[in-house]
Design an enzyme around this catalytic site. Structure first.
Site, short mmCIF file in Angstrom:
data_model
loop_
_atom_site.label_atom_id
_atom_site.label_comp_id
_atom_site.label_asym_id
_atom_site.label_seq_id
_atom_site.Cartn_x
_atom_site.Cartn_y
_atom_site.Cartn_z
N HIS A 17 4.21 -43.54 20.20
CA HIS A 17 3.38 -43.72 21.38
C HIS A 17 4.20 -44.17 22.58
O HIS A 17 3.99 -43.71 23.70
CB HIS A 17 2.27 -44.74 21.09
CG HIS A 17 1.21 -44.22 20.18
ND1 HIS A 17 -0.05 -43.89 20.60
CD2 HIS A 17 1.24 -43.94 18.85
CE1 HIS A 17 -0.76 -43.44 19.58
NE2 HIS A 17 0.00 -43.48 18.51
N ASP A 112 -2.42 -46.43 27.08
CA ASP A 112 -2.58 -45.59 25.90
C ASP A 112 -4.06 -45.60 25.55
O ASP A 112 -4.67 -46.66 25.37
CB ASP A 112 -1.75 -46.17 24.75
CG ASP A 112 -1.70 -45.27 23.53
OD1 ASP A 112 -2.77 -44.79 23.10
OD2 ASP A 112 -0.60 -45.04 23.00
N HIS A 145 -16.05 -35.11 19.95
CA HIS A 145 -17.34 -34.63 19.43
C HIS A 145 -17.95 -35.60 18.42
O HIS A 145 -19.17 -35.71 18.32
CB HIS A 145 -17.18 -33.23 18.82
CG HIS A 145 -17.20 -32.14 19.83
ND1 HIS A 145 -16.10 -31.77 20.57
CD2 HIS A 145 -18.21 -31.33 20.26
CE1 HIS A 145 -16.42 -30.79 21.40
NE2 HIS A 145 -17.70 -30.51 21.23
N GLN A 329 16.57 -36.64 17.10
CA GLN A 329 15.92 -35.36 16.78
C GLN A 329 16.08 -34.35 17.90
O GLN A 329 16.29 -33.16 17.65
CB GLN A 329 14.44 -35.60 16.48
CG GLN A 329 13.70 -34.31 16.10
CD GLN A 329 12.46 -34.60 15.32
OE1 GLN A 329 12.51 -34.98 14.17
NE2 GLN A 329 11.31 -34.41 15.96
N TRP A 347 2.62 -34.87 16.61
CA TRP A 347 2.52 -34.20 17.90
C TRP A 347 3.81 -34.26 18.70
O TRP A 347 4.20 -33.29 19.35
CB TRP A 347 1.35 -34.75 18.72
CG TRP A 347 1.16 -34.03 20.03
CD1 TRP A 347 1.10 -34.58 21.27
CD2 TRP A 347 1.00 -32.62 20.23
NE1 TRP A 347 0.90 -33.61 22.23
CE2 TRP A 347 0.84 -32.40 21.61
CE3 TRP A 347 0.97 -31.52 19.37
CZ2 TRP A 347 0.67 -31.11 22.16
CZ3 TRP A 347 0.80 -30.25 19.91
CH2 TRP A 347 0.65 -30.06 21.29
N ASN A 348 4.51 -35.39 18.64
CA ASN A 348 5.79 -35.46 19.36
C ASN A 348 6.79 -34.46 18.80
O ASN A 348 7.48 -33.76 19.56
CB ASN A 348 6.36 -36.88 19.28
CG ASN A 348 5.57 -37.88 20.10
OD1 ASN A 348 4.92 -37.51 21.08
ND2 ASN A 348 5.60 -39.14 19.71
N GLU A 352 8.45 -31.22 20.68
CA GLU A 352 9.90 -31.09 20.75
C GLU A 352 10.37 -29.74 20.23
O GLU A 352 11.23 -29.09 20.83
CB GLU A 352 10.57 -32.24 19.99
CG GLU A 352 10.42 -33.57 20.70
CD GLU A 352 10.84 -34.76 19.88
OE1 GLU A 352 10.71 -35.89 20.38
OE2 GLU A 352 11.29 -34.57 18.72
N GLN A 369 -1.96 -33.91 11.69
CA GLN A 369 -0.87 -32.97 11.42
C GLN A 369 -1.33 -31.63 10.85
O GLN A 369 -0.67 -30.60 11.08
CB GLN A 369 0.16 -33.66 10.50
CG GLN A 369 0.83 -34.83 11.19
CD GLN A 369 1.49 -35.82 10.26
OE1 GLN A 369 1.71 -35.54 9.08
NE2 GLN A 369 1.81 -37.00 10.77
#
Length: 452
Positions: A17, A112, A145, A329, A347-348, A352, A369
């Site tokens: 985050h 956040d 939702h 990474q 998500w990061n 990437e 995921q």
């Protein structure tokens, strides 16, 4: 004498985050906004680096000596954090109050979205607020939702249709829908309980990646903007040569770049499952055996806490393979030797690999995921998903087939990966979707700080 607009950036104390929201902070800073990062006292002590131009303040989560580990479980941590956090954040805003001419005066809080108590605290001080969504808009829409009551838990259907989204099946849905404990699901949904109070809603994605859902959500949230992908400039638009890492990390040290330098272009399979995924012994053995039997070179990141799960006869450093406990990474994905990324699809990591044009093999572990894996393989088509057996284990032969599909062929995946990299770069060039949205946000922020 006019002072710069001052933004407090309030981040959830977790690497996944802090990294993207800090990267967004750098974008604001380059356009003249003064930034103060706010994190918890315990997490502050674990940070190794931070850009020197960004100030740092702390609040309490109620566990100043040990954070989540001190709490013992996530539920206890959140309950205490939600009691103590708003109080200490309010104290911080009081300390930084002052007049409009005071350098410390806060003009905006970027928070956040998981810290759903932040807007109410900031509004009491007359401060404008921007919510920062760390997940993609498909995932955000699903939880939204649930918040609206339009998706009931427990799930009773096998397939799901949401506005402006691909059809989803039970196996695609976030893992938190299936746990006996609703703590994580409630936490995900709660970020939308106060989002209507935000003056801006910002998301770490880019328009070209999620056009349909973005066009839909703007009708619901007119204040919504895509401002991603928030990764360092030298891996994206290359406009800022000093921006080569996120700038806040708990980890340091690398030993893999020289090893990669000796390998042919596109010959290495990079394997990493992030900072949370903890596979069982059987899954670790299947991955290890697959990598040992594959014809490709491999670089595998195995956290120190997971090393005991490696097969006893598995060598950590050979001509063919290297096992490390940590690496940069972004630098690895940008290296020409890397031809495939085996990932958990956080998500990061997903952003990437899209930004650096590396085809993927998806082995989702939990949370969002599975959705990201579906998008990568079926919508953006830059990878393939490794299917699990009845014990939820990806067998070595299955993984070998997926890796071979990418390393020995799949021109479509490789071409799509290059195209998405081009789209991500274009989003941050002048006139691009994210570039213009960040610029608009800054202009609005400056105007609101001048006229309020």
């Amino acid at each position: 004498m006019a002072t710069r607009a001052h933004c407090l950036v309030l981040a959830l104390p977790a690497q996944g985050h802090i990294n993207p929201i800090l990267q967004f902070s750098k974008l604001l800073e380059r356009q003249g906004v003064r930034i103060t990062l706010v994190t918890t006292r315990f997490y502050y002590n674990s940070l190794k680096t931070l850009p020197p131009s960004i100030a740092l303040e702390t609040i309490s989560d109620g566990f100043d000596n040990g954070g989540l580990k001190e709490a013992g479980c996530f539920k206890a941590y959140i309950e205490r954090f939600w009691q103590v956090g708003p109080l200490t954040f309010s104290e911080l805003l009081e300390k930084l109050g002052g007049s409009k001419d005071d350098d410390d005066h806060v003009d905006c809080v970027v928070y956040d979205s998981f810290l759903s108590w932040a807007p109410e605290v900031a509004k009491r001080f007359g401060i404008v607020v921007a919510a920062y969504l760390t997940q993609n808009m498909v995932v955000n829409s699903i939880y939204y939702h649930v918040h609206l009551g339009k998706l009931q838990v427990p799930l009773k259907e096998d397939e799901f249709s949401f506005p402006a989204m691909p059809k989803l099946y039970l196996e695609d849905m976030p893992s938190f829908f299936f746990g006996e404990d609703s703590t994580f699901l409630d936490f995900e949904v709660s970020q939308f309980s106060s989002i209507h109070k935000a003056d801006w809603i910002l998301c770490n994605t880019f328009y070209e990646l999620e056009k349909e859902i973005v066009d839909w959500i703007v009708k619901v949230w007119p204040q919504f903007k895509t401002i991603g992908p928030n990764i360092p400039s030298m891996f994206l638009d290359k406009q800022w040569k000093d921006d080569q890492d996120y700038g806040a990390t708990e980890f340091k040290g690398e030993e893999c770049m020289e090893w990669l330098d000796d390998k042919p272009t596109g010959s290495v399979v990079y394997v990493s499952f992030g900072s949370v995924a903890s596979f069982g012994d059987e899954q670790m053995e299947e991955i290890a055996c697959c990598l040992r039997e594959c014809s490709s070179y491999f670089l595998w990141v195995v956290r120190a806490s997971e090393e005991t799960k490696l097969p006893k006869d598995f060598e950590k450093k050979t001509e063919k393979g290297l096992v490390v406990t940590w690496c940069s990474q972004l630098k690895v994905l940008a290296h020409e030797a890397v031809g495939c990324f085996v990932t958990h699809c956080g998500w990061n990591s997903t952003l990437e690999t899209l930004c650096l044009g590396v085809p993927t093999v998806a082995i989702p572990y939990w949370s969002d995921q599975s959705i990201n894996a579906k998008l990568l393989s079926e919508v953006w088509k830059i990878g393939t998903r490794a299917l699990v057996d009845e014990r939820k284990v990806v067998q070595r032969e299955t993984l070998k087939h997926c890796i071979k599909e990418i390393m020995n062929g799949s021109k479509e995946m490789k071409n799509n990966a290059i195209q998405w990299r081009t789209s991500a770069i274009r989003a941050f060039t002048e006139g691009g979707s994210s570039y213009e949205n960040v610029k608009e946000f800054v202009n609005n922020l400056i105007n609101s700080s001048v006229h309020s």
